[in-house]
Design an enzyme around this catalytic site. Structure first.
Site: not given
Ligand code: PGA
Length: 258
Positions: A13-15, A100, A102, A172, A178, A214, A236
């Site tokens: 997941n590159w965000k 997600h 976020e 998650e 992160g 993470s 990440g």
């Protein structure tokens, strides 16, 4: 089905990261490295939707599939700035992440909206990766199962048993995303077992269950060895080819063919 029979799935997941030149190098390295993985380890990358065409052109013919990080709850119309699931299908994509944390937190997406987006993704012939997870506060209050169960139930209520079998679910924990502080393998497994039971009650016991938060080359293998952990959703560490491929290799080490 045992966890070995289900195989393993690792999705990046590159965000909101990447630029054309850097993406090209990363995609090519991932495509190349993935060629060495056993057949029961599947690899995907979810890129910013602007870069879907780039992902398609560089990954086509490789074992790596691609997708997006969100879709609109609508199929088309006057929704400025939105990207609809059928548009994503036009670019040969496989996955669309929905829900997600976020998006739930920063864009105030409700569990109900996430369920509607899941329907749109399924209708478009894509595989939804439905994310669920609790905050630290919720975990400390002992409500992890209530929170993740509620998030999953909202989706399961809106899909048929056949559609439920087409989902991927990612656990998650918000406090692990992160932060460098992954859930322990035992903590993650406990929630995965709970989610598996909920899915089984809907006739979808074999849905791939990914852990995210993470995941790094150092902790991936232990996580992926857990009975109900079928792979990972990697933030990440998916931006560095060597780290991402090391995580894919950890998945291979826990697969039957690996
Ligand atoms: P992280 O993110 O690997 O950077 O913790 C995971 C995710 O948000 O999907």
């Amino acid at each position: 089905m045992s966890n070995q029979q289900r195989g393993k799935l690792v999705v990046g997941n590159w965000k909101m990261h990447g630029r054309l030149a850097a993406n090209a190098a990363l995609l090519q390295a991932v495509a190349q490295g993935s060629g060495e993985l056993p057949a029961d380890v599947r690899v995907g990358v979810c890129v910013p939707s602007l870069y879907l065409a780039q992902a398609q052109s560089l990954l086509k013919g490789s074992p790596v599939v691609w997708g997006v990080q969100d879709v609109s709850a609508f199929t088309h119309g006057a929704y400025t700035g939105e990207v609809a699931a059928p548009m994503v299908t036009d670019f040969g994509a496989t996955f669309a992440i929905v829900g997600h944390s976020e998006r739930r937190a920063y864009h105030r997406e409700s569990a109900e909206l996430v369920a509607v987006k899941t329907q749109r993704v399924l209708e478009a012939g894509l595989t939804p990766i439905v994310c669920v997870g609790e905050t630290l506060e919720e975990r400390e209050a002992g409500s992890t199962e209530q929170v993740v169960g509620g998030q999953l139930d909202e989706v399961l209520a809106k899909v048929s048993a056949q559609e439920a079998a087409r989902l991927v679910v990612a656990y998650e924990p918000v406090w692990a995303i992160g932060t460098g502080k992954s859930a322990s393998a035992a903590q993650a497994q406990a929630v995965h077992a709970f989610l598996r039971a909920r899915l089984a009650a809907k006739g979808a016991a074999d849905v791939p269950l990914l852990y995210g938060g993470s995941v790094k080359p150092e902790n991936a293998e232990e996580l992926f060895r857990q009975l109900d952990i079928d792979g990972g959703l990697i933030g990440g560490a998916s931006l560095k080819d060597q780290d991402f491929l090391a995580i894919c290799k950890a998945a291979a080490a826990t697969s039957v063919a690996g």
